[in-house]
Write a protein that holds these residues in place. Sequence first.
Motif, PDB file in Angstrom:
ATOM      1  N   ALA A  39       0.850  -1.414   0.156  1.00  8.82           N
ATOM      2  CA  ALA A  39      -0.021   0.224   0.161  1.00  8.82           C
ATOM      3  C   ALA A  39       0.605   1.298  -0.015  1.00  8.82           C
ATOM      4  O   ALA A  39       1.955   1.609   0.473  1.00  8.82           O
ATOM      5  CB  ALA A  39      -0.796  -0.163   1.561  1.00  8.82           C
ATOM      6  N   GLU A  40       0.744   2.821  -0.729  1.00  9.33           N
ATOM      7  CA  GLU A  40       0.951   3.924  -0.623  1.00  9.33           C
ATOM      8  C   GLU A  40       1.272   3.469   0.780  1.00  9.33           C
ATOM      9  O   GLU A  40       2.992   4.842   0.668  1.00  9.33           O
ATOM     10  CB  GLU A  40       0.485   4.994  -0.860  1.00  9.33           C
ATOM     11  N   ARG A  41       0.726   3.967   2.015  1.00 17.08           N
ATOM     12  CA  ARG A  41       1.056   4.242   3.099  1.00 17.08           C
ATOM     13  C   ARG A  41       2.613   2.970   3.898  1.00 17.08           C
ATOM     14  O   ARG A  41       3.887   3.398   4.703  1.00 17.08           O
ATOM     15  CB  ARG A  41       0.696   4.118   4.765  1.00 17.08           C
ATOM     16  N   ASP A  42       2.761   2.046   3.284  1.00 14.54           N
ATOM     17  CA  ASP A  42       3.799   0.855   3.330  1.00 14.54           C
ATOM     18  C   ASP A  42       5.485   2.087   2.911  1.00 14.54           C
ATOM     19  O   ASP A  42       5.614   1.290   3.937  1.00 14.54           O
ATOM     20  CB  ASP A  42       3.756  -0.026   2.466  1.00 14.54           C
ATOM     21  N   ALA A  43       5.252   2.927   1.889  1.00 13.58           N
ATOM     22  CA  ALA A  43       6.933   3.172   1.412  1.00 13.58           C
ATOM     23  C   ALA A  43       7.064   4.570   2.264  1.00 13.58           C
ATOM     24  O   ALA A  43       8.461   4.448   2.962  1.00 13.58           O
ATOM     25  CB  ALA A  43       6.896   3.220   0.302  1.00 13.58           C
ATOM     26  N   GLY A  44       6.041   5.038   3.177  1.00 22.99           N
ATOM     27  CA  GLY A  44       6.479   5.749   3.468  1.00 22.99           C
ATOM     28  C   GLY A  44       6.638   5.370   5.215  1.00 22.99           C
ATOM     29  O   GLY A  44       7.457   6.215   5.811  1.00 22.99           O
ATOM     30  N   ALA A  45       6.206   4.382   5.790  1.00 18.50           N
ATOM     31  CA  ALA A  45       6.482   3.596   7.014  1.00 18.50           C
ATOM     32  C   ALA A  45       7.553   2.912   6.838  1.00 18.50           C
ATOM     33  O   ALA A  45       8.438   3.636   7.909  1.00 18.50           O
ATOM     34  CB  ALA A  45       5.607   2.883   7.145  1.00 18.50           C
ATOM     35  N   LEU A  46       8.430   2.575   5.673  1.00 13.68           N
ATOM     36  CA  LEU A  46       9.157   2.283   5.943  1.00 13.68           C
ATOM     37  C   LEU A  46      10.474   3.146   5.815  1.00 13.68           C
ATOM     38  O   LEU A  46      11.642   3.039   6.423  1.00 13.68           O
ATOM     39  CB  LEU A  46       9.897   1.179   4.318  1.00 13.68           C
ATOM     40  N   ARG A  47      10.282   4.467   5.058  1.00 13.31           N
ATOM     41  CA  ARG A  47      11.514   5.550   4.675  1.00 13.31           C
ATOM     42  C   ARG A  47      11.373   5.770   6.433  1.00 13.31           C
ATOM     43  O   ARG A  47      12.377   6.347   6.966  1.00 13.31           O
ATOM     44  CB  ARG A  47      10.852   6.836   3.606  1.00 13.31           C
ATOM     45  N   ARG A  48      11.020   6.081   7.331  1.00 14.69           N
ATOM     46  CA  ARG A  48      10.999   7.093   8.225  1.00 14.69           C
ATOM     47  C   ARG A  48      11.627   5.573   8.818  1.00 14.69           C
ATOM     48  O   ARG A  48      11.889   6.197  10.271  1.00 14.69           O
ATOM     49  CB  ARG A  48       9.465   6.393   9.485  1.00 14.69           C
ATOM     50  N   PHE A  49      11.311   4.501   9.053  1.00 10.61           N
ATOM     51  CA  PHE A  49      12.289   3.394   9.827  1.00 10.61           C
ATOM     52  C   PHE A  49      13.356   3.520   9.415  1.00 10.61           C
ATOM     53  O   PHE A  49      14.363   3.378  10.350  1.00 10.61           O
ATOM     54  CB  PHE A  49      11.169   1.796   9.084  1.00 10.61           C
ATOM     55  N   VAL A  50      13.568   3.356   8.178  1.00 11.47           N
ATOM     56  CA  VAL A  50      15.426   3.731   8.158  1.00 11.47           C
ATOM     57  C   VAL A  50      15.926   4.636   8.708  1.00 11.47           C
ATOM     58  O   VAL A  50      17.033   4.786   8.900  1.00 11.47           O
ATOM     59  CB  VAL A  50      14.967   3.664   6.372  1.00 11.47           C
TER      60      VAL A  50
END
Length: 174
Positions: A39-50
């Motif tokens: 989902a679109e939110r996954d990329a954003g969540a992973l960028r923050r996690f990284v």
Amino acid sequence: MDFVRYAERSAGLVNADLGDTDHLIHFLDERQWLHAAVAERDAGALRRFVKDLRPVFEASNAGDEHAVVALLNALLAKHPVTPYIAGHEPGRWHMHVADRDSSVSELLIAESLMGLSTLVCDLGATRLGVCDASGCTHVFVDTSPNQSRRYCSDRCSSRANVAAYRARQRAASA
């Protein structure tokens, strides 16, 4: 569960371009069964996690074991892992690090944290690194027997060795 593979995937996650869902799907190339769930939110969540995960590799690279453990513990508290036992065939039970209702980002975060935490406990807190090659900022997991890895890839290692060789040749001929 193969925690070393999870740890290595976490390094890949830090090194990946996670600009949007297409980039995330490209990162998940070998895990095609996850593509439909991205989902679109996954990329954003992973960028923050990284952004929170990279300092773990940097602290390990600097030899700061206490910082590695503190950073991982903080991430584990921020992203609780909810493992469960699954069985796809009778009598063949195994663990998953995230339940079936987890998003792709929650799954990747759980895998990363469990992989890195297990690696730190089993092999030590200084098994994560940042590439020594000039101009490269990629991270890696060092599972070598003598903890001697310095580069993220064979390509970076070769480039650094060629540059060092040429520098020695110039110094010898001067």
